[in-house]
Design an enzyme around this catalytic site. Structure first.
Site, PDB file in Angstrom:
ATOM      1  N   ASP A 113       0.861  -1.189   0.000  1.00  0.00           N
ATOM      2  CA  ASP A 113       0.000   0.000   0.000  1.00  0.00           C
ATOM      3  C   ASP A 113       0.902   1.245   0.000  1.00  0.00           C
ATOM      4  O   ASP A 113       1.337   1.700  -1.058  1.00  0.00           O
ATOM      5  CB  ASP A 113      -0.901  -0.075   1.237  1.00  0.00           C
ATOM      6  N   LYS A 141      -1.532  -1.610  -4.251  1.00  0.00           N
ATOM      7  CA  LYS A 141      -2.458  -0.474  -4.141  1.00  0.00           C
ATOM      8  C   LYS A 141      -1.632   0.790  -4.360  1.00  0.00           C
ATOM      9  O   LYS A 141      -1.073   1.334  -3.409  1.00  0.00           O
ATOM     10  CB  LYS A 141      -3.109  -0.474  -2.756  1.00  0.00           C
TER      11      LYS A 141
HETATM   12  P1  5GP Z   1       2.060  -0.578   3.679  1.00  0.00           P
HETATM   13  O1  5GP Z   1       3.189  -0.513   4.674  1.00  0.00           O
HETATM   14  O2  5GP Z   1       2.499  -0.884   2.275  1.00  0.00           O
HETATM   15  O3  5GP Z   1       1.209   0.659   3.744  1.00  0.00           O
HETATM   16  O4  5GP Z   1       1.069  -1.677   4.193  1.00  0.00           O
HETATM   17  C1  5GP Z   1       1.215  -2.994   3.940  1.00  0.00           C
HETATM   18  C2  5GP Z   1       0.348  -3.763   4.921  1.00  0.00           C
HETATM   19  O5  5GP Z   1      -0.877  -3.067   5.244  1.00  0.00           O
HETATM   20  C3  5GP Z   1      -0.064  -5.062   4.295  1.00  0.00           C
HETATM   21  O6  5GP Z   1       0.898  -6.074   4.502  1.00  0.00           O
HETATM   22  C4  5GP Z   1      -1.401  -5.319   4.995  1.00  0.00           C
HETATM   23  O7  5GP Z   1      -1.146  -5.954   6.228  1.00  0.00           O
HETATM   24  C5  5GP Z   1      -1.963  -3.947   5.258  1.00  0.00           C
HETATM   25  N1  5GP Z   1      -2.953  -3.531   4.238  1.00  0.00           N
HETATM   26  C6  5GP Z   1      -2.803  -2.571   3.295  1.00  0.00           C
HETATM   27  N2  5GP Z   1      -3.911  -2.459   2.542  1.00  0.00           N
HETATM   28  C7  5GP Z   1      -4.780  -3.395   3.017  1.00  0.00           C
HETATM   29  C8  5GP Z   1      -6.123  -3.788   2.645  1.00  0.00           C
HETATM   30  O8  5GP Z   1      -6.772  -3.275   1.732  1.00  0.00           O
HETATM   31  N3  5GP Z   1      -6.677  -4.807   3.369  1.00  0.00           N
HETATM   32  C9  5GP Z   1      -6.021  -5.417   4.405  1.00  0.00           C
HETATM   33  N4  5GP Z   1      -6.673  -6.401   5.031  1.00  0.00           N
HETATM   34  N5  5GP Z   1      -4.764  -5.076   4.771  1.00  0.00           N
HETATM   35  C10 5GP Z   1      -4.160  -4.069   4.093  1.00  0.00           C
END
Ligand code: 5GP
Length: 188
Positions: A113, A141
């Site tokens: 994300d 995402k």
């Molecule tokens: P980042 O550090 O890239 O923002 O977040 C990654 C983590 O956020 C992922 O491994 C997951 O645990 C959580 N995450 C991000 N988007 C989603 C989503 O749409 N649904 C869920 N269940 N977890 C998400």
């Protein structure tokens, strides 16, 4: 603890407003990723590293779609407060058991994300001197990406919605949905 009535998780239900990606589509895409990885890493015996727990089903299906010799290991992370997370701080709660110096590592994530979690983990692994380090994520995402991270293998781009299923949870629930669905705001 209150026990809630069972719902049939194989079907859309009140908690899920929309199925974004079906179990069938997920399976087909993972087969393709497995073929690509098998071809790119033939003879290299890569170490496939997954980040628990969301990667659970993706790892299981991806590994069975890979037709070359691989080794497998896992890490687990836990977020600090939302503020700490915004600064890219992630707590490593389970480290690898395998030394990765000189190894070809494929780092497998469920969803990228902001990229903060992945960036933290990649920086950590890079200090261990792997021969190569590539990222494979089932879901991407791009909307809120804060750090540009090269993703070599990607399953699907997702819209800016909170999704659950196929390993992804909301407060530890819905991981066992076979599809990727959008959680109804009332269930959040
Ligand atoms: P980042 O550090 O890239 O923002 O977040 C990654 C983590 O956020 C992922 O491994 C997951 O645990 C959580 N995450 C991000 N988007 C989603 C989503 O749409 N649904 C869920 N269940 N977890 C998400």
């Amino acid at each position: 603890m209150t026990v809630e009535p069972n719902v049939n998780l194989n079907e859309p239900n009140a908690d899920i407003s929309e199925i974004l990606i079906s179990a069938d589509e997920i399976e087909k895409r993972i087969q393709t990723l497995g073929v690509q990885i098998s071809s790119d890493y033939a003879e290299l015996q890569p170490l496939v590293v997954g980040v628990l727990k969301g990667v659970l089903f993706f790892m299981a299906d991806l590994l069975r779609a890979i037709t070359i010799n691989v080794e497998v290991d896992f890490m687990a992370v836990s977020s600090y407060s939302p503020e700490a997370r915004d600064q890219g701080l992630v707590r490593l709660v389970k480290d690898l058991e395998t030394p990765i110096s000189g190894r070809h590592v494929i780092f497998v994530e469920d969803v990228v994300d902001t990229g903060l979690t992945l960036n933290y983990l990649l920086r950590n692994l890079t200090t261990r001197d792997p021969a190569s380090l590539e990222v494979c994520t089932l879901f991407n995402k791009p909307k809120h990406r804060l750090i540009d991270i090269p993703i070599k293998y990607k399953g699907f781009d997702l819209p800016d919605q909170f999704v659950v299923g196929y390993g992804l949870d909301h407060r530890e629930r819905y991981r066992n949905l076979p599809f990727i669905g959008v959680l109804n705001p009332q269930a959040l």
